[in-house]
Design a protein around this motif. Structure first.
Motif, PDB file in Angstrom:
ATOM      1  N   TYR A 102       0.809  -1.215   0.000  1.00 29.26           N
ATOM      2  CA  TYR A 102       0.000   0.000   0.000  1.00 29.26           C
ATOM      3  C   TYR A 102       0.844   1.268   0.000  1.00 29.26           C
ATOM      4  O   TYR A 102       0.373   2.337   0.383  1.00 29.26           O
ATOM      5  CB  TYR A 102      -0.929  -0.002   1.219  1.00 29.26           C
ATOM      6  CG  TYR A 102      -1.722  -1.275   1.360  1.00 29.26           C
ATOM      7  CD1 TYR A 102      -2.630  -1.671   0.378  1.00 29.26           C
ATOM      8  CD2 TYR A 102      -1.555  -2.110   2.472  1.00 29.26           C
ATOM      9  CE1 TYR A 102      -3.347  -2.857   0.500  1.00 29.26           C
ATOM     10  CE2 TYR A 102      -2.272  -3.290   2.594  1.00 29.26           C
ATOM     11  CZ  TYR A 102      -3.162  -3.661   1.605  1.00 29.26           C
ATOM     12  OH  TYR A 102      -3.865  -4.833   1.718  1.00 29.26           O
ATOM     13  N   SER A 103       2.086   1.161  -0.439  1.00 28.49           N
ATOM     14  CA  SER A 103       3.036   2.268  -0.307  1.00 28.49           C
ATOM     15  C   SER A 103       2.547   3.562  -0.951  1.00 28.49           C
ATOM     16  O   SER A 103       2.764   4.651  -0.398  1.00 28.49           O
ATOM     17  CB  SER A 103       4.391   1.873  -0.896  1.00 28.49           C
ATOM     18  OG  SER A 103       4.264   1.537  -2.276  1.00 28.49           O
ATOM     19  N   GLN A 119     -14.911   7.718  -2.557  1.00 25.55           N
ATOM     20  CA  GLN A 119     -15.623   8.300  -1.427  1.00 25.55           C
ATOM     21  C   GLN A 119     -15.691   7.319  -0.255  1.00 25.55           C
ATOM     22  O   GLN A 119     -15.481   7.697   0.910  1.00 25.55           O
ATOM     23  CB  GLN A 119     -17.030   8.713  -1.860  1.00 25.55           C
ATOM     24  CG  GLN A 119     -17.065   9.780  -2.944  1.00 25.55           C
ATOM     25  CD  GLN A 119     -16.441  11.086  -2.473  1.00 25.55           C
ATOM     26  OE1 GLN A 119     -16.941  11.736  -1.560  1.00 25.55           O
ATOM     27  NE2 GLN A 119     -15.347  11.477  -3.105  1.00 25.55           N
ATOM     28  N   ALA A 120     -15.980   6.061  -0.553  1.00 22.60           N
ATOM     29  CA  ALA A 120     -16.066   5.054   0.514  1.00 22.60           C
ATOM     30  C   ALA A 120     -14.711   4.853   1.186  1.00 22.60           C
ATOM     31  O   ALA A 120     -14.627   4.759   2.415  1.00 22.60           O
ATOM     32  CB  ALA A 120     -16.579   3.738  -0.058  1.00 22.60           C
ATOM     33  N   LEU A 121     -13.644   4.798   0.397  1.00 25.36           N
ATOM     34  CA  LEU A 121     -12.315   4.586   0.970  1.00 25.36           C
ATOM     35  C   LEU A 121     -11.883   5.767   1.839  1.00 25.36           C
ATOM     36  O   LEU A 121     -11.297   5.576   2.910  1.00 25.36           O
ATOM     37  CB  LEU A 121     -11.295   4.348  -0.139  1.00 25.36           C
ATOM     38  CG  LEU A 121     -11.353   2.967  -0.808  1.00 25.36           C
ATOM     39  CD1 LEU A 121     -10.478   2.931  -2.050  1.00 25.36           C
ATOM     40  CD2 LEU A 121     -10.939   1.877   0.174  1.00 25.36           C
ATOM     41  N   LEU A 122     -12.153   6.978   1.394  1.00 19.63           N
ATOM     42  CA  LEU A 122     -11.805   8.147   2.198  1.00 19.63           C
ATOM     43  C   LEU A 122     -12.555   8.128   3.519  1.00 19.63           C
ATOM     44  O   LEU A 122     -11.989   8.432   4.579  1.00 19.63           O
ATOM     45  CB  LEU A 122     -12.115   9.433   1.431  1.00 19.63           C
ATOM     46  CG  LEU A 122     -11.167   9.780   0.284  1.00 19.63           C
ATOM     47  CD1 LEU A 122     -11.679  10.996  -0.469  1.00 19.63           C
ATOM     48  CD2 LEU A 122      -9.749  10.023   0.805  1.00 19.63           C
ATOM     49  N   TYR A 123     -13.829   7.772   3.464  1.00 21.29           N
ATOM     50  CA  TYR A 123     -14.632   7.720   4.683  1.00 21.29           C
ATOM     51  C   TYR A 123     -14.118   6.659   5.647  1.00 21.29           C
ATOM     52  O   TYR A 123     -13.999   6.901   6.854  1.00 21.29           O
ATOM     53  CB  TYR A 123     -16.087   7.439   4.320  1.00 21.29           C
ATOM     54  CG  TYR A 123     -16.969   7.143   5.514  1.00 21.29           C
ATOM     55  CD1 TYR A 123     -17.362   8.165   6.378  1.00 21.29           C
ATOM     56  CD2 TYR A 123     -17.403   5.843   5.776  1.00 21.29           C
ATOM     57  CE1 TYR A 123     -18.159   7.892   7.486  1.00 21.29           C
ATOM     58  CE2 TYR A 123     -18.199   5.574   6.875  1.00 21.29           C
ATOM     59  CZ  TYR A 123     -18.573   6.594   7.725  1.00 21.29           C
ATOM     60  OH  TYR A 123     -19.365   6.318   8.816  1.00 21.29           O
ATOM     61  N   LEU A 124     -13.798   5.493   5.124  1.00 14.16           N
ATOM     62  CA  LEU A 124     -13.347   4.397   5.978  1.00 14.16           C
ATOM     63  C   LEU A 124     -11.957   4.654   6.547  1.00 14.16           C
ATOM     64  O   LEU A 124     -11.664   4.269   7.685  1.00 14.16           O
ATOM     65  CB  LEU A 124     -13.358   3.085   5.184  1.00 14.16           C
ATOM     66  CG  LEU A 124     -14.737   2.580   4.763  1.00 14.16           C
ATOM     67  CD1 LEU A 124     -14.595   1.399   3.810  1.00 14.16           C
ATOM     68  CD2 LEU A 124     -15.584   2.202   5.975  1.00 14.16           C
ATOM     69  N   ALA A 125     -11.098   5.306   5.769  1.00 12.55           N
ATOM     70  CA  ALA A 125      -9.734   5.572   6.237  1.00 12.55           C
ATOM     71  C   ALA A 125      -9.678   6.751   7.193  1.00 12.55           C
ATOM     72  O   ALA A 125      -8.856   6.786   8.108  1.00 12.55           O
ATOM     73  CB  ALA A 125      -8.816   5.834   5.044  1.00 12.55           C
ATOM     74  N   ALA A 182      -2.226   5.401   9.909  1.00 11.16           N
ATOM     75  CA  ALA A 182      -3.419   5.322  10.754  1.00 11.16           C
ATOM     76  C   ALA A 182      -4.651   4.995   9.918  1.00 11.16           C
ATOM     77  O   ALA A 182      -5.479   4.157  10.296  1.00 11.16           O
ATOM     78  CB  ALA A 182      -3.624   6.644  11.492  1.00 11.16           C
ATOM     79  N   GLY A 183      -4.769   5.652   8.770  1.00 11.46           N
ATOM     80  CA  GLY A 183      -5.898   5.381   7.891  1.00 11.46           C
ATOM     81  C   GLY A 183      -5.869   3.982   7.324  1.00 11.46           C
ATOM     82  O   GLY A 183      -6.910   3.326   7.176  1.00 11.46           O
ATOM     83  N   LEU A 185      -0.675   9.490   1.101  1.00 15.25           N
ATOM     84  CA  LEU A 185      -1.772  10.453   1.121  1.00 15.25           C
ATOM     85  C   LEU A 185      -2.095  10.874   2.557  1.00 15.25           C
ATOM     86  O   LEU A 185      -2.150  10.039   3.459  1.00 15.25           O
ATOM     87  CB  LEU A 185      -3.018   9.850   0.470  1.00 15.25           C
ATOM     88  CG  LEU A 185      -2.854   9.423  -0.999  1.00 15.25           C
ATOM     89  CD1 LEU A 185      -4.081   8.648  -1.460  1.00 15.25           C
ATOM     90  CD2 LEU A 185      -2.627  10.649  -1.886  1.00 15.25           C
ATOM     91  N   ASP A 186      -2.355  12.154   2.740  1.00 15.30           N
ATOM     92  CA  ASP A 186      -2.643  12.669   4.086  1.00 15.30           C
ATOM     93  C   ASP A 186      -3.884  12.028   4.701  1.00 15.30           C
ATOM     94  O   ASP A 186      -3.943  11.831   5.925  1.00 15.30           O
ATOM     95  CB  ASP A 186      -2.830  14.194   4.039  1.00 15.30           C
ATOM     96  CG  ASP A 186      -1.535  14.935   3.747  1.00 15.30           C
ATOM     97  OD1 ASP A 186      -0.463  14.336   3.962  1.00 15.30           O
ATOM     98  OD2 ASP A 186      -1.594  16.099   3.303  1.00 15.30           O
TER      99      ASP A 186
END
Length: 254
Positions: free
Chosen positions: A14-15, A209-215, A26-27, A20-21
């Motif tokens: 996942y490098s 959108q789903a990935l940003l929310y979950l992370a 943590a995300g 990405l911030d």
């Protein structure tokens, strides 16, 4: 890059997204403990599932009752000629296991409806509505509102795609039932046709959108904003979805 929470394999795999911030280590850890339900494995669900599993989501439930048809292959990226006649859930499982063996993939070979949706989405952190008809969308919306699940909806027909993110908490925007009460929604690729890349763009937006929310639940996302993109003309529209004060689905939570 070194993280006590991620293995060396995780960091290697996942490098790029770890830079990405809104992700970082943590995300990525949140993603690895996240559970998403994807309803529908057509042009939307097949690609959305590909991206969620590729990004390292911990668990995904794939819901679909259909089999692969030759007419699906031009836009449903998990399938090829060898999958024709197979159940979409089984064909998807085989492809996704090759992509990322660390994700727990569960299958529900059923037609999502108002009776089974409460149990299908129980325990999920979010739901991706990748279905292809308004009746199913209404049932998914009602179940998500009832359980206050984050809901990511996308659709496409001809040269246009549409999407909306809903918190389904009865406070900051309307729900899908509110949308139907206030505008005409045309989402039918069977009768109107669809170009493969168009539905792919919708799926990419939905998965992002789903990935940003979950992370990162605090990521700078837009909720309750109905987005429409005509890919052929490059016309973009977006408007806020207010709650419909007579909505029997979401206003009971207000």
């Amino acid at each position: 890059m070194n993280s006590p929470n991620l293995s060396a394999d995780d960091i290697s795999r996942y490098s790029r997204q770890l830079l990405l911030d809104d992700i970082d280590d943590a995300g990525q850890g949140r993603l690895q403990h996240a559970f998403a339900v994807i309803i529908g494995l057509g042009g939307l669900g097949a690609l959305a599932a590909r991206y969620l599993v590729g990004a390292g989501i911990g668990k995904v439930l794939l819901v679909d009752h259909d089999t692969v048809d030759k007419s699906n292959i031009h836009r449903q990226v998990l399938f090829n000629q060898a999958h024709i006649g197979q159940h979409k859930t089984e064909a998807s499982y085989a492809q996704l296991r090759l992509l990322n063996p660390h994700t727990q993939i569960e299958l529900a070979e059923v037609q999502a409806n108002s009776s089974n949706l409460p149990s299908l989405i129980s325990g999920a952190h979010c739901v991706l509505d990748c279905s292809d008809n308004i009746t199913t969308r209404k049932a998914i919306n009602a179940a998500c509102v009832s359980q206050r699940k984050a809901l990511f909806i996308a659709a496409a027909s001809q040269y246009s795609w549409q999407a909306i993110n809903l918190r389904c908490n009865g406070s900051d925007s309307g729900c899908y039932a509110c949308l139907l009460a206030q505008t005409t929604v045309q989402e039918d690729c069977i009768s109107q046709g669809i170009l493969g890349p168009v539905v792919g763009m919708a799926a990419c937006f939905q998965a992002t959108q789903a990935l940003l929310y979950l992370a990162n639940p605090k990521a700078n996302m837009t909720w309750g904003q109905y987005t429409i993109m005509n890919v052929a003309t490059a016309q973009f529209q977006s408007f806020s979805l207010p709650a419909y004060k007579h909505c029997e689905v979401c206003q009971c939570l207000a």
